[in-house]
Design an enzyme around this catalytic site. Structure first.
Site, mmCIF file in Angstrom:
data_model
loop_
_atom_site.group_PDB
_atom_site.id
_atom_site.type_symbol
_atom_site.label_atom_id
_atom_site.label_comp_id
_atom_site.label_asym_id
_atom_site.label_seq_id
_atom_site.Cartn_x
_atom_site.Cartn_y
_atom_site.Cartn_z
ATOM 1 N N LYS A 33 -0.133 72.534 60.412
ATOM 2 C CA LYS A 33 0.157 73.854 59.857
ATOM 3 C C LYS A 33 -1.093 74.411 59.151
ATOM 4 O O LYS A 33 -2.059 73.672 58.918
ATOM 5 C CB LYS A 33 1.356 73.733 58.915
ATOM 6 C CG LYS A 33 2.655 73.314 59.657
ATOM 7 C CD LYS A 33 3.821 73.105 58.696
ATOM 8 C CE LYS A 33 5.096 72.727 59.427
ATOM 9 N NZ LYS A 33 6.248 72.519 58.500
ATOM 10 N N TYR A 80 11.037 78.950 64.934
ATOM 11 C CA TYR A 80 11.935 78.596 63.825
ATOM 12 C C TYR A 80 13.253 79.367 63.867
ATOM 13 O O TYR A 80 13.890 79.557 62.839
ATOM 14 C CB TYR A 80 11.224 78.821 62.484
ATOM 15 C CG TYR A 80 10.217 77.732 62.140
ATOM 16 C CD1 TYR A 80 10.612 76.398 62.008
ATOM 17 C CD2 TYR A 80 8.876 78.035 61.919
ATOM 18 C CE1 TYR A 80 9.697 75.398 61.677
ATOM 19 C CE2 TYR A 80 7.956 77.036 61.582
ATOM 20 C CZ TYR A 80 8.377 75.722 61.464
ATOM 21 O OH TYR A 80 7.482 74.735 61.132
ATOM 22 N N PHE A 88 14.476 80.739 52.793
ATOM 23 C CA PHE A 88 13.028 80.519 52.843
ATOM 24 C C PHE A 88 12.386 80.995 54.149
ATOM 25 O O PHE A 88 11.173 80.875 54.323
ATOM 26 C CB PHE A 88 12.704 79.034 52.601
ATOM 27 C CG PHE A 88 13.333 78.069 53.577
ATOM 28 C CD1 PHE A 88 12.776 77.846 54.837
ATOM 29 C CD2 PHE A 88 14.482 77.367 53.229
ATOM 30 C CE1 PHE A 88 13.341 76.957 55.739
ATOM 31 C CE2 PHE A 88 15.055 76.459 54.139
ATOM 32 C CZ PHE A 88 14.488 76.263 55.391
ATOM 33 N N ARG A 110 8.159 61.555 64.050
ATOM 34 C CA ARG A 110 8.888 61.946 62.833
ATOM 35 C C ARG A 110 8.688 60.910 61.730
ATOM 36 O O ARG A 110 8.577 61.245 60.562
ATOM 37 C CB ARG A 110 10.383 62.121 63.126
ATOM 38 C CG ARG A 110 10.714 63.193 64.156
ATOM 39 C CD ARG A 110 10.735 64.589 63.628
ATOM 40 N NE ARG A 110 11.820 64.856 62.717
ATOM 41 C CZ ARG A 110 12.072 66.068 62.214
ATOM 42 N NH1 ARG A 110 11.301 67.102 62.551
ATOM 43 N NH2 ARG A 110 13.058 66.253 61.387
ATOM 44 N N THR A 116 10.763 65.734 55.149
ATOM 45 C CA THR A 116 10.406 67.151 55.031
ATOM 46 C C THR A 116 9.815 67.476 53.655
ATOM 47 O O THR A 116 8.813 68.197 53.562
ATOM 48 C CB THR A 116 11.656 68.035 55.276
ATOM 49 O OG1 THR A 116 12.208 67.677 56.546
ATOM 50 C CG2 THR A 116 11.311 69.505 55.265
ATOM 51 N N ARG A 121 2.876 63.120 55.386
ATOM 52 C CA ARG A 121 3.288 63.934 54.229
ATOM 53 C C ARG A 121 3.283 63.115 52.942
ATOM 54 O O ARG A 121 2.931 63.626 51.877
ATOM 55 C CB ARG A 121 4.671 64.530 54.479
ATOM 56 C CG ARG A 121 4.663 65.663 55.518
ATOM 57 C CD ARG A 121 6.081 66.037 55.921
ATOM 58 N NE ARG A 121 6.144 67.164 56.842
ATOM 59 C CZ ARG A 121 7.215 67.448 57.578
ATOM 60 N NH1 ARG A 121 8.298 66.680 57.521
ATOM 61 N NH2 ARG A 121 7.199 68.492 58.388
ATOM 62 N N ASN A 134 3.899 71.516 53.889
ATOM 63 C CA ASN A 134 4.001 70.098 54.266
ATOM 64 C C ASN A 134 3.151 69.705 55.489
ATOM 65 O O ASN A 134 3.456 68.754 56.192
ATOM 66 C CB ASN A 134 5.466 69.671 54.385
ATOM 67 C CG ASN A 134 6.225 70.444 55.427
ATOM 68 O OD1 ASN A 134 5.655 71.290 56.117
ATOM 69 N ND2 ASN A 134 7.504 70.159 55.570
ATOM 70 N N HIS A 142 4.118 69.692 61.612
ATOM 71 C CA HIS A 142 5.440 69.817 62.249
ATOM 72 C C HIS A 142 5.548 68.802 63.379
ATOM 73 O O HIS A 142 4.566 68.540 64.070
ATOM 74 C CB HIS A 142 5.613 71.224 62.854
ATOM 75 C CG HIS A 142 6.715 71.293 63.874
ATOM 76 N ND1 HIS A 142 8.032 71.445 63.521
ATOM 77 C CD2 HIS A 142 6.698 71.170 65.229
ATOM 78 C CE1 HIS A 142 8.776 71.429 64.637
ATOM 79 N NE2 HIS A 142 7.984 71.272 65.678
ATOM 80 N N GLU A 173 9.495 73.315 72.847
ATOM 81 C CA GLU A 173 8.398 73.776 71.989
ATOM 82 C C GLU A 173 7.054 73.722 72.721
ATOM 83 O O GLU A 173 6.223 74.621 72.551
ATOM 84 C CB GLU A 173 8.362 72.941 70.707
ATOM 85 C CG GLU A 173 9.586 73.226 69.821
ATOM 86 C CD GLU A 173 9.756 72.266 68.654
ATOM 87 O OE1 GLU A 173 8.911 71.362 68.488
ATOM 88 O OE2 GLU A 173 10.743 72.416 67.898
HETATM 89 P P1 RTP Z 1 9.259 70.656 60.820
HETATM 90 O O1 RTP Z 1 10.226 71.392 61.726
HETATM 91 O O2 RTP Z 1 8.158 71.521 60.288
HETATM 92 O O3 RTP Z 1 8.773 69.342 61.356
HETATM 93 O O4 RTP Z 1 10.089 70.307 59.511
HETATM 94 P P2 RTP Z 1 11.436 69.540 59.354
HETATM 95 O O5 RTP Z 1 12.159 69.372 60.637
HETATM 96 O O6 RTP Z 1 11.061 68.334 58.561
HETATM 97 O O7 RTP Z 1 12.226 70.559 58.430
HETATM 98 P P3 RTP Z 1 13.191 71.806 58.773
HETATM 99 O O8 RTP Z 1 14.403 71.659 57.921
HETATM 100 O O9 RTP Z 1 13.340 72.013 60.228
HETATM 101 O O10 RTP Z 1 12.339 72.993 58.153
HETATM 102 C C1 RTP Z 1 11.229 73.486 58.851
HETATM 103 C C2 RTP Z 1 10.128 73.795 57.877
HETATM 104 O O11 RTP Z 1 10.541 74.848 57.004
HETATM 105 C C3 RTP Z 1 9.935 74.671 55.744
HETATM 106 N N1 RTP Z 1 10.962 74.569 54.719
HETATM 107 N N2 RTP Z 1 10.855 75.143 53.547
HETATM 108 N N3 RTP Z 1 11.331 76.025 50.912
HETATM 109 C C4 RTP Z 1 12.212 75.276 51.503
HETATM 110 O O12 RTP Z 1 13.227 74.911 50.952
HETATM 111 C C5 RTP Z 1 11.962 74.829 52.858
HETATM 112 N N4 RTP Z 1 12.753 74.078 53.610
HETATM 113 C C6 RTP Z 1 12.120 73.910 54.783
HETATM 114 C C7 RTP Z 1 9.113 73.401 55.789
HETATM 115 O O13 RTP Z 1 7.757 73.764 56.120
HETATM 116 C C8 RTP Z 1 9.759 72.645 56.928
HETATM 117 O O14 RTP Z 1 8.860 71.713 57.502
#
Ligand code: RTP
Length: 155
Positions: free
Chosen positions: A16, A56, A64, A92, A98, A109, A119, A122, A133
């Site tokens: 990112k 997304y 967010f 992962r 996350t 991370r 973070n 991705h 993707e």
């Molecule tokens: P990623 O898709 O980036 O690998 O992340 P992830 O599955 O671990 O998390 P996901 O719940 O899919 O959320 C995607 C990305 O959104 C941002 N996020 N911000 N501020 C917040 O509460 C919040 N929650 C999620 C993070 O950049 C997360 O990686």
């Protein structure tokens, strides 16, 4: 874009904008290389807003979401396609939770970040999303088919 299907599992991994800005590109790529996955696609890319929104789209109702789109489009990202048996779940694990404060030391991370909203990386959450993707972020001809010297050792 339309991408030639690989029979081996692939994950879309993206460094990112904060990871690029902080000079962590080599460090992050290195972890996937050392683990033994094979790099099939790699580019530095300024993500347009519509692509970030499509990537997304499952999160579009989240509070967010606007901040997430702003973050992902705030500077170049590094787009990667990594290949190998079990690469999606393993990546992962290498990436960690996350929320970087909950991510185990030893994960990307856990070692390199402190904020959920910054973070650094991705990783696809399922093999189907890996395919989706990679097709979303790469165009025809941007992935390379090549024989890694790891293959006789690791497969
Ligand atoms: P990623 O898709 O980036 O690998 O992340 P992830 O599955 O671990 O998390 P996901 O719940 O899919 O959320 C995607 C990305 O959104 C941002 N996020 N911000 N501020 C917040 O509460 C919040 N929650 C999620 C993070 O950049 C997360 O990686």
């Amino acid at each position: 874009g339309r991408i030639v299907a690989s029979s081996v599992e692939q994950s879309y991994i993206m460094i990112k904008p904060d990871g690029v800005q902080r000079g962590l590109v080599g460090e992050i790529i290195s972890r996937f290389e050392k683990k033994g996955f094979v790099l099939k696609g790699l580019k530095l890319f300024q993500c347009p807003k519509d692509l970030a929104q499509e990537h997304y789209k499952d999160l579009k109702e989240k509070p967010f979401f606007p901040g997430l789109i702003e973050y992902i489009t705030s500077g170049p990202v590094v787009c990667m396609a990594w290949e190998g048996d079990g690469v999606v779940a393993s990546a992962r694990k290498l990436i960690g939770a996350t929320n970087p404060l909950q991510a185990e030391p030893g994960t990307i991370r856990g070692d390199l970040a402190v904020q959920t909203g910054r973070n650094v990386v991705h990783g696809s959450d399922s093999p189907d999303n890996g395919k989706r993707e990679i097709a979303l972020w790469f165009k025809e001809g941007e992935l390379c088919e090549w024989e890694s010297v790891l293959t006789p050792w690791l497969v």
